[in-house]
Design a protein around this motif. Structure first.
Motif, PDB file in Angstrom:
ATOM      1  N   ASP A 166      -8.306   3.878   4.843  1.00  0.00           N
ATOM      2  CA  ASP A 166      -8.666   3.304   3.543  1.00  0.00           C
ATOM      3  C   ASP A 166      -7.780   2.101   3.218  1.00  0.00           C
ATOM      4  OD1 ASP A 166     -10.658   5.168   3.154  1.00  0.00           O
ATOM      5  OD2 ASP A 166      -9.445   6.479   1.864  1.00  0.00           O
ATOM      6  N   ALA A 167      -6.485   2.211   3.530  1.00  0.00           N
ATOM      7  CA  ALA A 167      -5.559   1.106   3.267  1.00  0.00           C
ATOM      8  C   ALA A 167      -5.917  -0.116   4.106  1.00  0.00           C
ATOM      9  CB  ALA A 167      -4.125   1.548   3.556  1.00  0.00           C
TER      10      ALA A 167
ATOM     11  N   GLU B  73      -7.025   9.373   7.074  1.00  0.00           N
ATOM     12  CA  GLU B  73      -8.049   8.852   6.161  1.00  0.00           C
ATOM     13  C   GLU B  73      -7.448   7.841   5.187  1.00  0.00           C
ATOM     14  OE1 GLU B  73     -11.569  10.494   3.154  1.00  0.00           O
ATOM     15  OE2 GLU B  73      -9.981  11.844   3.844  1.00  0.00           O
ATOM     16  N   GLN B  74      -6.250   8.143   4.664  1.00  0.00           N
ATOM     17  CA  GLN B  74      -5.584   7.204   3.756  1.00  0.00           C
ATOM     18  C   GLN B  74      -5.206   5.911   4.465  1.00  0.00           C
ATOM     19  OE1 GLN B  74      -2.677   8.880   0.793  1.00  0.00           O
ATOM     20  NE2 GLN B  74      -2.924  10.714   2.053  1.00  0.00           N
TER      21      GLN B  74
ATOM     22  N   ILE C 161       0.966   5.459   0.788  1.00  0.00           N
ATOM     23  CA  ILE C 161       0.362   6.580   1.501  1.00  0.00           C
ATOM     24  C   ILE C 161       1.034   7.867   1.028  1.00  0.00           C
ATOM     25  CG2 ILE C 161      -0.113   7.660   3.734  1.00  0.00           C
ATOM     26  CD1 ILE C 161      -1.551   5.028   3.413  1.00  0.00           C
ATOM     27  N   SER C 162       0.234   8.811   0.551  1.00  0.00           N
ATOM     28  CA  SER C 162       0.760  10.110   0.139  1.00  0.00           C
ATOM     29  C   SER C 162       0.589  11.078   1.306  1.00  0.00           C
ATOM     30  CB  SER C 162       0.002  10.628  -1.092  1.00  0.00           C
ATOM     31  OG  SER C 162       0.449  11.922  -1.426  1.00  0.00           O
ATOM     32  N   LYS C 163       1.712  11.487   1.875  1.00  0.00           N
ATOM     33  CA  LYS C 163       1.692  12.343   3.056  1.00  0.00           C
ATOM     34  C   LYS C 163       1.798  13.807   2.625  1.00  0.00           C
ATOM     35  CE  LYS C 163       3.915  12.646   7.609  1.00  0.00           C
ATOM     36  NZ  LYS C 163       5.017  12.114   8.447  1.00  0.00           N
TER      37      LYS C 163
ATOM     38  N   GLN D 271       0.820  -1.210   0.000  1.00  0.00           N
ATOM     39  CA  GLN D 271       0.000   0.000   0.000  1.00  0.00           C
ATOM     40  C   GLN D 271       0.859   1.267   0.000  1.00  0.00           C
ATOM     41  OE1 GLN D 271      -3.480  -0.252  -0.279  1.00  0.00           O
ATOM     42  NE2 GLN D 271      -2.735  -2.325  -0.691  1.00  0.00           N
TER      43      GLN D 271
ATOM     44  N   LYS E 109      -5.812  14.024   6.848  1.00  0.00           N
ATOM     45  CA  LYS E 109      -5.687  13.480   5.492  1.00  0.00           C
ATOM     46  C   LYS E 109      -4.877  12.190   5.482  1.00  0.00           C
ATOM     47  CE  LYS E 109      -6.467  17.525   2.599  1.00  0.00           C
ATOM     48  NZ  LYS E 109      -7.544  16.856   1.846  1.00  0.00           N
TER      49      LYS E 109
END
Length: 440
Positions: free
Chosen positions: A298-299, A294-295, A131-133, A129, A291
């Motif tokens: 979702d993961a 939330e990701q 994750i865009s931080k 997975q 933000k």
């Protein structure tokens, strides 16, 4: 009460989490329990013409026999159900639905308990997975934008003889007619509306700019095909609008008076900017974390597709609906005309229940339990925005429910940190307006 004979069988289920237990209760055992209950009642029951404890047993049975039998059957079924659940080591979610069997064996009563169990969770692999931080550093530019927002929030209006422009405010009378007839909801007197504020339909909005007080104008307005009032949807009507006032917007100056409005007692502009920056940095940090969180959630949902008990989703939906009702009531909205249905929240509730189960399993499997110092750090962060932080901290620690909120947040943070350490993370700059929802 004597032990009851019970049998158990599994039938087809409508859900992977649904279970059924079939039970039989011996009538002779029920009757013994009924007798014991009636004897217990007879010691204290009061009835006209008799002293307490001297009411004939026959009269006690006539008055309370049905209640005693119902209680005895309920207790027997509950006992049998509990024993079977413990025997099978089932984790029951919600309450069982008890259904009587239509073809009982002579001398027995048959029941079926229908219920749901918690899902068995095997945590999936998060390694694949991403994750865009998002990242954002608060600079003077962001402080300036925030100050502009704060100025706009304190806009005052001054009546003017000039023609209206965007962001001015109008006080108008209007009436709408369809085929020459007034229609419901199309008329207002002394209606206050901002020019360019988007409160009216586009055709109406276009007519509010460039007008002066005392002017009356008539124009056509087209309603969209999906307009909520079916009788107006897709139709063109005629409006007559009279402008009573044009009020020009006036923003406050960035001066000592403005600083005092923001809580800087001595009106020092340097202090004002410092406080705005500190508050903005806290808000930016909170939104960036939200933000990322939330990701992460979702993961977790993506690699752990699980079925959740309908009973838990229903309870969560009802809680969310009740919260919405209380929120609307606190805003002065009458709930009689605004029903709030639990079904509106089903999807959100299902997500919450899934995440609750996944987080609990992850915390247990990876030993992510919170430490007291983590909770204290969160409470301190909550308290630092108040005038007396120490008093706020004391208040949190004197209220178990409030402290539980901080503990839950600390637990989520532990999960987020663990997931970030076990996924591919990339940092991506985010624009200030995008992060703040174009508030600036």
């Amino acid at each position: 009460m004597t032990d009851m004979a019970t049998t158990e069988a599994t039938s087809e289920t409508t859900s992977p989490l649904e279970r059924r237990i079939e039970m039989t209760v011996v009538l002779a055992d029920i009757e013994k329990d009924v007798d014991q209950r009636l004897k217990q009642m007879s010691r204290t029951v009061k009835m006209a013409g008799f002293r307490p404890g001297k009411v004939p047993m026959k009269m006690v049975a006539q008055q309370y026999g049905s209640q005693a039998r119902s209680d005895a059957i309920g207790a027997a079924v509950e006992k049998a159900y509990g024993e079977k659940v413990r025997e099978q080591n089932l984790r029951v979610a919600g309450y069982p639905r008890i259904e009587p069997k239509s073809d009982p064996v002579p001398g027995q009563l048959g029941f079926t308990a229908v219920f749901e169990v918690y899902p068995e969770i095997t945590l999936g692999d998060l390694a694949g997975q991403e994750i865009s931080k998002p990242t954002l550093a608060v600079t003077d530019t962001e402080v300036d934008k925030t100050l502009e927002v704060l100025r706009k929030q304190r806009t005052t209006y001054v009546e003017t003889d000039l023609v209206s422009a965007k962001n001015d405010r109008l006080v108008i009378d209007f009436v709408g007619r369809k085929n020459g007839e007034e229609f419901a909801g199309g008329k207002a007197t002394d209606y206050s509306v901002m020019v360019g504020g988007g409160m009216m339909l586009p055709d109406f909005e276009a007519q509010m700019e460039g007008v002066k007080a005392g002017e009356t104008k008539t124009f056509d307005v087209s309603f969209p095909a999906d307009y909520q009032a079916a009788e107006l949807a897709g139709s063109t009507v005629q409006f007559e609008m009279t402008v009573k006032k044009v009020e020009a917007a006036r923003l406050p100056e960035l001066d000592a008076d403005f600083a005092r409005q923001l809580g800087v007692a001595d009106g020092d502009l340097v202090k004002m900017r410092a406080e705005v920056r500190a508050n903005l940095e806290r808000e930016v940090k909170k939104r960036l974390q939200a933000k990322v969180k939330e990701q992460v959630m979702d993961a977790l949902l993506k690699v752990n597709p699980i079925e959740v008990p309908k009973a838990l989703v229903a309870m969560e939906s009802e809680q969310m609906a009740e919260t919405a009702r209380r929120d609307m009531e606190s805003r002065g909205m009458g709930m009689k005309n605004i029903p709030v249905e639990a079904s509106w929240f089903t999807d959100q509730a299902a997500r919450r229940v899934k995440l609750g189960l996944l987080l609990a399993e992850l915390v247990k499997a990876r030993d992510l339990n919170v430490k007291p110092e983590q909770v204290r750090k969160i409470v301190d962060e909550f308290a630092e925005t108040f005038e007396d932080p120490k008093e706020v901290v004391r208040w949190y620690y004197s209220q178990p429910q409030r402290l539980a909120e901080a503990e839950a947040l600390a637990l989520e943070n532990n999960v987020v940190d663990w997931v970030l350490a076990n996924t591919r993370v990339s940092e991506t700059p985010i624009a200030f307006d995008a992060l703040m929802g174009n508030a600036a």
